[in-house]
Design a protein around this motif. Structure first.
Motif, PDB file in Angstrom:
ATOM      1  N   VAL A 140      -1.103   1.453  -1.179  1.00 39.77           N
ATOM      2  CA  VAL A 140      -1.868   0.950  -0.040  1.00 39.77           C
ATOM      3  C   VAL A 140      -0.988   0.976   1.225  1.00 39.77           C
ATOM      4  CG1 VAL A 140      -2.829  -1.187   0.890  1.00 39.77           C
ATOM      5  CG2 VAL A 140      -3.471  -0.430  -1.378  1.00 39.77           C
ATOM      6  N   TYR A 141       0.307   0.890   1.006  1.00 44.02           N
ATOM      7  CA  TYR A 141       1.261   0.824   2.126  1.00 44.02           C
ATOM      8  C   TYR A 141       1.520   2.207   2.721  1.00 44.02           C
ATOM      9  CZ  TYR A 141       5.191  -1.459   4.573  1.00 44.02           C
ATOM     10  OH  TYR A 141       6.025  -1.989   5.509  1.00 44.02           O
ATOM     11  N   LYS A 142       0.989   3.245   2.076  1.00 45.17           N
ATOM     12  CA  LYS A 142       1.328   4.600   2.496  1.00 45.17           C
ATOM     13  C   LYS A 142       0.846   4.943   3.896  1.00 45.17           C
ATOM     14  CE  LYS A 142       2.097   6.698  -1.993  1.00 45.17           C
ATOM     15  NZ  LYS A 142       1.427   7.259  -3.183  1.00 45.17           N
ATOM     16  N   ILE A 143      -0.161   4.248   4.391  1.00 49.06           N
ATOM     17  CA  ILE A 143      -0.587   4.536   5.769  1.00 49.06           C
ATOM     18  C   ILE A 143       0.552   4.265   6.750  1.00 49.06           C
ATOM     19  CG2 ILE A 143      -3.086   4.204   5.428  1.00 49.06           C
ATOM     20  CD1 ILE A 143      -2.693   1.450   6.864  1.00 49.06           C
ATOM     21  N   VAL A 144       1.371   3.300   6.422  1.00 48.60           N
ATOM     22  CA  VAL A 144       2.508   3.004   7.290  1.00 48.60           C
ATOM     23  C   VAL A 144       3.470   4.183   7.308  1.00 48.60           C
ATOM     24  CG1 VAL A 144       4.497   1.491   7.643  1.00 48.60           C
ATOM     25  CG2 VAL A 144       2.302   0.515   6.886  1.00 48.60           C
ATOM     26  N   ALA A 154     -14.337   5.132   3.489  1.00 49.19           N
ATOM     27  CA  ALA A 154     -12.958   5.542   3.285  1.00 49.19           C
ATOM     28  C   ALA A 154     -12.212   4.456   2.534  1.00 49.19           C
ATOM     29  CB  ALA A 154     -12.279   5.786   4.628  1.00 49.19           C
ATOM     30  N   GLY A 155     -11.095   4.844   1.945  1.00 48.24           N
ATOM     31  CA  GLY A 155     -10.360   3.821   1.208  1.00 48.24           C
ATOM     32  C   GLY A 155      -9.030   4.325   0.722  1.00 48.24           C
ATOM     33  N   LYS A 156      -8.291   3.426   0.157  1.00 49.14           N
ATOM     34  CA  LYS A 156      -6.997   3.806  -0.398  1.00 49.14           C
ATOM     35  C   LYS A 156      -6.711   2.976  -1.632  1.00 49.14           C
ATOM     36  CE  LYS A 156      -3.118   5.952  -0.617  1.00 49.14           C
ATOM     37  NZ  LYS A 156      -3.370   6.013  -2.082  1.00 49.14           N
ATOM     38  N   THR A 157      -6.256   3.698  -2.644  1.00 51.79           N
ATOM     39  CA  THR A 157      -5.896   3.009  -3.872  1.00 51.79           C
ATOM     40  C   THR A 157      -4.434   2.579  -3.803  1.00 51.79           C
ATOM     41  OG1 THR A 157      -5.265   5.119  -4.821  1.00 51.79           O
ATOM     42  CG2 THR A 157      -7.482   4.320  -5.317  1.00 51.79           C
ATOM     43  N   GLY A 158      -4.099   1.680  -4.655  1.00 52.68           N
ATOM     44  CA  GLY A 158      -2.706   1.265  -4.757  1.00 52.68           C
ATOM     45  C   GLY A 158      -2.436   0.761  -6.155  1.00 52.68           C
ATOM     46  N   TRP A 197      -4.717  -2.221  -6.576  1.00 51.65           N
ATOM     47  CA  TRP A 197      -5.224  -2.464  -5.229  1.00 51.65           C
ATOM     48  C   TRP A 197      -6.307  -1.456  -4.898  1.00 51.65           C
ATOM     49  CZ3 TRP A 197      -3.593  -5.946  -1.382  1.00 51.65           C
ATOM     50  CH2 TRP A 197      -2.386  -6.644  -1.621  1.00 51.65           C
ATOM     51  N   PHE A 198      -7.251  -1.858  -4.118  1.00 45.64           N
ATOM     52  CA  PHE A 198      -8.080  -0.895  -3.414  1.00 45.64           C
ATOM     53  C   PHE A 198      -8.540  -1.525  -2.106  1.00 45.64           C
ATOM     54  CE2 PHE A 198     -11.779   1.654  -2.256  1.00 45.64           C
ATOM     55  CZ  PHE A 198     -11.237   2.926  -2.376  1.00 45.64           C
ATOM     56  N   VAL A 199      -8.418  -0.719  -1.057  1.00 39.90           N
ATOM     57  CA  VAL A 199      -8.931  -1.200   0.228  1.00 39.90           C
ATOM     58  C   VAL A 199      -9.858  -0.126   0.758  1.00 39.90           C
ATOM     59  CG1 VAL A 199      -6.757  -0.404   1.252  1.00 39.90           C
ATOM     60  CG2 VAL A 199      -8.320  -1.746   2.629  1.00 39.90           C
ATOM     61  N   GLY A 200     -11.025  -0.562   1.213  1.00 34.36           N
ATOM     62  CA  GLY A 200     -11.982   0.411   1.745  1.00 34.36           C
ATOM     63  C   GLY A 200     -12.608  -0.104   3.021  1.00 34.36           C
ATOM     64  N   HIS A 215      -1.713  -7.742 -11.704  1.00 37.78           N
ATOM     65  CA  HIS A 215      -1.438  -7.136 -12.999  1.00 37.78           C
ATOM     66  C   HIS A 215      -2.702  -6.563 -13.617  1.00 37.78           C
ATOM     67  CE1 HIS A 215       2.574  -8.650 -12.752  1.00 37.78           C
ATOM     68  NE2 HIS A 215       2.169  -9.896 -12.642  1.00 37.78           N
ATOM     69  N   GLY A 216      -3.479  -5.911 -12.761  1.00 35.82           N
ATOM     70  CA  GLY A 216      -4.784  -5.436 -13.222  1.00 35.82           C
ATOM     71  C   GLY A 216      -4.763  -3.996 -13.697  1.00 35.82           C
ATOM     72  N   GLY A 217      -3.659  -3.272 -13.480  1.00 31.26           N
ATOM     73  CA  GLY A 217      -3.593  -1.883 -13.924  1.00 31.26           C
ATOM     74  C   GLY A 217      -3.697  -0.913 -12.761  1.00 31.26           C
ATOM     75  N   SER A 218      -4.426   0.157 -12.992  1.00 30.34           N
ATOM     76  CA  SER A 218      -4.511   1.213 -11.995  1.00 30.34           C
ATOM     77  C   SER A 218      -5.460   0.850 -10.867  1.00 30.34           C
ATOM     78  CB  SER A 218      -4.991   2.498 -12.680  1.00 30.34           C
ATOM     79  OG  SER A 218      -5.624   3.329 -11.754  1.00 30.34           O
ATOM     80  N   GLY A 219      -5.021   1.109  -9.640  1.00 31.11           N
ATOM     81  CA  GLY A 219      -5.861   0.807  -8.490  1.00 31.11           C
ATOM     82  C   GLY A 219      -7.109   1.659  -8.489  1.00 31.11           C
ATOM     83  N   GLY A 220      -6.972   2.940  -8.812  1.00 32.69           N
ATOM     84  CA  GLY A 220      -8.119   3.833  -8.785  1.00 32.69           C
ATOM     85  C   GLY A 220      -9.148   3.469  -9.842  1.00 32.69           C
TER      86      GLY A 220
END
Lengths: 665, 370
Positions: A341-345, A547-551, A577-580, A597-602
């Motif tokens: 999720v931080y990759k936009i930075v 739009a969104g981004k996984t983490g 993580w997921f933010v949309g 601790h939920g696993g894969s963001g996607g």
């Protein structure tokens, strides 16, 4: 000389005249003493005794101020005032004649067990022993059937009263519990800390908004003065005639009420989207992209503030305190490792600093050698040659390792802070500021390794962000570059309902990036969801481009004091993580979902956001919100919205339909 | 000199009569105010007693008091028998047997025996043949005559009245004159008797009142026994009521402490507090002045009495009124422990009033026979 022969002789007079002189002196001295005593009491000390007398017959009755209400943006009540009965005993009057027997009668009526009897009697006896005249509260929150019983028998128990006590009621129970917080009764410490502000039966906000806006919500207690007889009976002014001064009473000032930006319907949507017992802990945020208004703020697991506002049984308390997933913690405002999720930075920083251009291609072989250490991409086979859009779409780690390496730690940190990370958002509730690590920070800790730069570039290592910060950062990116202060309290109203304060959106700063860079990143985020190779392609929606981004953040941790194997395993998993934001071209809302601790963001987080966005726009368009049936069990505790009284008679589906669907602003 | 003295005496007599009338008026008015506060109707009963008392006093004043000297034994024996009888079979009120009820009228022999004791002691002194001042041994007879009612009343129990009988007896002996050695011996005996009686005679309730007077904090702590606690409240509330009257008082029927029932026993022992709250220091000074004049007049009558019996009789009545006034006011103003003693003319009570009036009637007769 006494004449012995004739007792009636007048010669005795001389003798008595001498005595008479003495008698005169003694009598005069005694009368002077009495005279001076009157003078001392009535003239010298008169005023003092008058004050004492006045104090003795003026009674004070505290007038509690009704606490301010809390409503959502459509006026649905989230926190209101209710009352309960408490048993109060005036020990002297209660115990005066045959008190023991009277106590036994009450105990029998209330069906107290031996332990309670001892406890309550001890309370009374202790009050009798001490010099206080204060009534003693024996029992709070008496069940209504016992209240009826007691009321009928009250005449038998002089000195025993039923007091009504204010009690906060949260009609929607656990819904929005973290942001509302809870109140409970003041304790001795509070009374000491805020002298004169609280009465003995007042409530005080402990967490959330209740605590943050305590001074507005509580109002101001009043005081009623009255004349009382020695027996404690209240006497009307008319009854005592004009002999006493007219007493001025001070009415109480009700607390201010808060109007929130929250929409309970959206809050319910979020709550349901997080349903399912396999999702053990997490947080969801929905904010308006162009204002910073918080529409929903959710943290899982949640709690029922009604329990904490004085309706807590031992059993319940046990359940709360043994819950390992911190039900009382608002995770939407706590820092977690952000992952991709931080990759936009990193992307914006790379573009702005000229490290990469939109066309720059970097080869991903699945691993990136740096400082003799392999830094792996999540796709072990490697993604091949990638430009920024492709790298973002599939969330290629190698691409961002490389960019981060060329940027260096401090430039990354600079852009991170520009997005609002690592600092407080200025939100209405207590939040943690997260962490954006810099070289200086590592130096102060003394554990710097060059590889940290790479990890930071993909949101690992020591970066901590809160879901709300993520929402604000993506909102800024989506709305064209304005970083807003997120807020939840929009209106403050006085007791009459008149608006005192209206909070407006507060843009804090603009992102100083070239708009084509931001456009490029936005384009890449659209692909994340809508490109068939996108990491959140499973979460796409028909008829709505968002739009969104996984983490997926590595967050192995150990917590002491737990031998629960399942729990330990859970702690080893990644944060999902997921933010949309939606719609992609003209963003209205930003939705963040975090599964601790939920696993894969996607795979795990994106379906939650998908559901929230879908239901949000369905709701907005006046369509029925589809809610899967298997969530029914989960929602047993969390009843929803104003239709809660209809619960017994209607089906789940119908209930949703009957929710008043006010048009959204 | 004799002429002018006679004139003064004559005038003083009429002045004293006026003072008595004033005290009676104040007493009834004050009781009617107390009735206003409490909703009772006692001042009318008191008025009837006052009329009866006045009639008897007038009749008595016309009877040569020498007759009383002869009738003293009969009066004493009658009263003593009544007293003992009432202490055994009398009606119990407030945990004390003091009252006989005759045709609906409550009578208190302990009040009448005060006068009977004065008569018998006066008779002893007038008939005794002692050349020197008295020694204690010579006083065994009047001592016994005082001790009987003293002990019986103490047993009722009625500490106030018992002490009053004792005080009057001792006063009369002192008035007659004691030898210095005997005086010191008597003092020693009293100093010995006080702690002994504290241990064996004084009841717990009476002790509490004394303790409360010595140190109000002592009993305040004992809230478990509200009855004990109340014993500290009574004198405190009386002090507040009196003090809050200040200089001019709160006005007739405007006493807050009385109205709101903070003041105890407003018809009886604490009737003065009602007056003090309503009329303040000014009123209290007037009342104190009236009592002073009355008492001084009586003692003066005694000093100028024609007969020894008359002198002792008048002195006894004067001592009785003086001690009652002093102890009661001292009690109400917190100078003395609460022992329970009515204030002449002010407190409600037929027997008390009648006794005072009878005494004054006799004194009046003494004053006429000069």
């Amino acid at each position: 000389m006494i004449d012995l022969i004739n007792p009636t002789s007048s010669s005795g007079r001389v003798e008595y005249k001498t005595s008479y002189r003495w008698v005169l002196i003694v009598v005069t001295i005694f009368f002077l003493i009495l005279f001076y005593r009157f003078f001392w009491l009535q003239v010298i000390k008169g005023k003092e005794f008058q004050t004492l007398a006045t104090i003795s017959y003026i009674g004070h009755y505290e007038l509690p101020a009704p606490r301010g209400q809390v409503t959502d943006r459509n006026g649905v009540k989230l926190a209101v005032n209710d009352f309960r009965y408490a048993m109060v005993v005036y020990p002297r009057r209660f115990y005066r004649h045959g008190g023991r027997q009277r106590f036994e009668d009450v105990a029998k009526l209330m069906q107290w067990n031996e332990q309670q009897r001892i406890e309550f009697e001890d309370k009374i006896l202790r009050a009798l022993k001490s010099n206080r005249r204060r009534p003693v509260e024996l029992l709070r929150d008496i069940p209504s059937e016992k209240v009826d019983l007691l009321k009928a028998e009250l005449f038998r128990f002089p000195g025993l009263f039923l007091n009504t006590q204010p009690m906060r009621l949260y009609p929607l129970k656990a819904l929005a519990s973290h942001l509302l917080g809870y109140v409970n009764h003041v304790n001795a410490k509070d009374l000491e800390l805020f002298p004169g502000i609280y009465g003995a039966y007042d409530q005080i906000g402990r967490t959330g908004l209740e605590r943050r806006f305590e001074s507005l919500l509580r109002g101001e207690k009043g005081e009623e003065l009255f004349i009382k007889t020695a027996g404690g009976r209240r006497v009307s002014q008319a009854e005592v005639g004009a002999i006493l001064p007219k007493l001025e009473s001070k009415p109480s000032v009700p607390g201010r009420s808060l109007g929130l930006t929250i929409d309970v319907r959206v809050q319910t949507i979020v709550e349901r989207a997080f349903g399912g017992s396999w999702r053990r802990s997490g947080a969801g945020v929905v904010i308006e992209a162009k204002t910073g208004k918080v529409i929903a703020l959710y943290s899982k697991p949640d709690f029922d503030p009604n329990h904490w506002a004085g309706r807590m049984s031992k059993d319940l308390f046990e359940r709360y305190s043994t819950n390992k997933y911190s039900p009382m913690l608002d995770k939407a405002l706590r820092g977690f490792a952000p992952g991709s999720v931080y990759k936009i930075v990193t992307a914006i920083a790379g573009l702005s600093e000229g490290v990469i251009t939109p066309e720059t291609k970097i080869h991903c072989s699945g691993v990136y050698e740096f400082a003799k250490r392999p830094f792996r991409c999540h796709h072990r086979a490697g993604h091949g040659d990638m430009n920024l859009i492709d790298a973002m779409k599939v969330s290629c780690d190698v691409f961002f390792y490389r960019v981060a390496e060329q940027l260096g730690m401090d430039k990354l940190a600079k852009y991170g802070r520009l997005f609002g990370f690592g600092q407080k958002t200025g939100f209405d509730l207590d939040e943690s500021q997260g962490r954006v690590p810099t070289m200086a920070w590592y130096e102060s800790r003394g554990n710097w390794q060059p590889g940290f730069t790479l990890s930071t570039g993909v949101g690992q290592a020591d970066v901590l962000v809160s879901p709300l910060q993520v929402a604000i950062a993506y909102a800024a990116l989506a709305n064209g570059g304005t970083v807003y202060r997120p807020y939840i309290v929009e209106q403050i109203r006085d007791p009459k309902g008149d608006l005192i304060k209206l909070v407006h959106p507060h843009p804090r700063w603009a992102l100083p990036f070239r708009s084509e860079y931001m456009k490029l990143v936005r384009e890449s985020l659209v692909r994340v969801v809508n490109d068939e190779h996108g990491s959140a392609y499973i979460a796409r929606l028909d008829g709505l481009i968002y739009a969104g981004k996984t983490g997926t953040a590595e967050a192995k941790e150990r917590r002491s004091g737990s031998d629960d194997k399942r729990f330990k395993q859970w702690l080893l998993q990644d944060h999902a993580w997921f933010v949309g934001y939606a719609p992609a071209d003209d963003p209205e809302i930003v939705v963040v979902a975090l599964l601790e601790h939920g696993g894969s963001g996607g795979r795990e987080a994106s379906p939650i956001v998908q559901r929230i966005i879908r239901d949000y726009f369905n709701l907005k368009n006046g369509q029925h919100v589809y809610l899967p049936v298997q969530l029914k069990k989960e929602s047993k505790k969390k009843k929803k919205k104003p239709g809660r009284t209809e619960k017994k008679t209607t089906t789940k589906r119908k209930k949703v339909n009957q929710t008043p669907l006010a048009p959204l602003p | 000199m004799p002429a002018s003295a006679k004139g003064l005496k004559e005038n003083f007599n009429w002045f004293a009569l006026l003072v008595t009338a004033a005290l009676m008026t104040i007493g009834v008015l004050n009781l009617s105010n107390a009735d206003f506060y409490s909703g009772a109707n006692q001042h009318k009963v008191q008025l009837i007693w006052m009329i009866v008392g006045t009639v008897i006093a007038v009749v008595l004043s016309q009877i040569d008091h020498i007759i009383h000297e002869k009738l003293a034994w009969i009066a004493y024996v009658l009263c003593a028998v009544a007293l003992i009888a009432v202490s055994v079979w009398g009606e119990e009120r407030n945990n004390s047997r003091r009252w006989f009820v005759l045709a609906g009228v409550g009578l208190q022999p302990s009040e009448f025996i005060k006068l009977a004791t004065i008569l018998i002691v006066a008779r002893f002194f007038s008939q005794a043949r002692v050349s020197e001042r008295y020694t204690l041994r010579q006083l065994w007879q009047p001592g016994l005559l005082v001790a009987i009612p003293f002990l019986v009343i103490l047993k009722q129990p009625d500490l106030g009245t018992a002490l009053l009988v004792g005080f009057v007896g001792v006063s009369m002996a002192l008035y007659e004159g004691l030898q210095t050695r005997s005086l010191l011996l008597a003092l020693g005996i009293i100093l010995f008797v006080i702690p002994v009686s504290w241990k064996y005679v004084i009841l717990p309730g009476q002790k509490d009142r004394v303790l409360a007077w010595l140190n109000p904090q002592v009993l305040k702590m004992d809230k478990r026994n509200p009855r004990r606690y109340d014993r500290t409240i009574q004198p405190r509330m009386a002090k507040w009521a009196v003090g809050s009257g200040r200089f001019f008082g709160k006005g007739s029927r405007k006493g807050t402490q009385t109205r709101l029932k903070y003041l105890p026993e407003i018809h009886n022992d604490f009737s003065l507090a009602v007056f003090a709250e309503e009329h303040g220091f000014a009123g209290c000074t007037l009342l104190l002045g009236l009592f002073y004049i009355l008492v001084i007049w009586i003692f003066r009558v005694s000093a100028y009495a024609k007969t020894k019996f008359g002198a002792q009789l008048a002195f006894g009545v004067g001592a009785m009124i003086f001690w009652q006034v002093t102890i009661n006011i001292g009690m109400v103003t917190g100078l003395l422990p609460v022992v329970g003693l009515p204030l002449p003319f002010m407190s409600y009570g037929g027997s008390s009033l009648l006794t005072t009036m009878l005494g004054l009637g006799m004194v009046w007769n003494v004053s006429l026979q000069r």
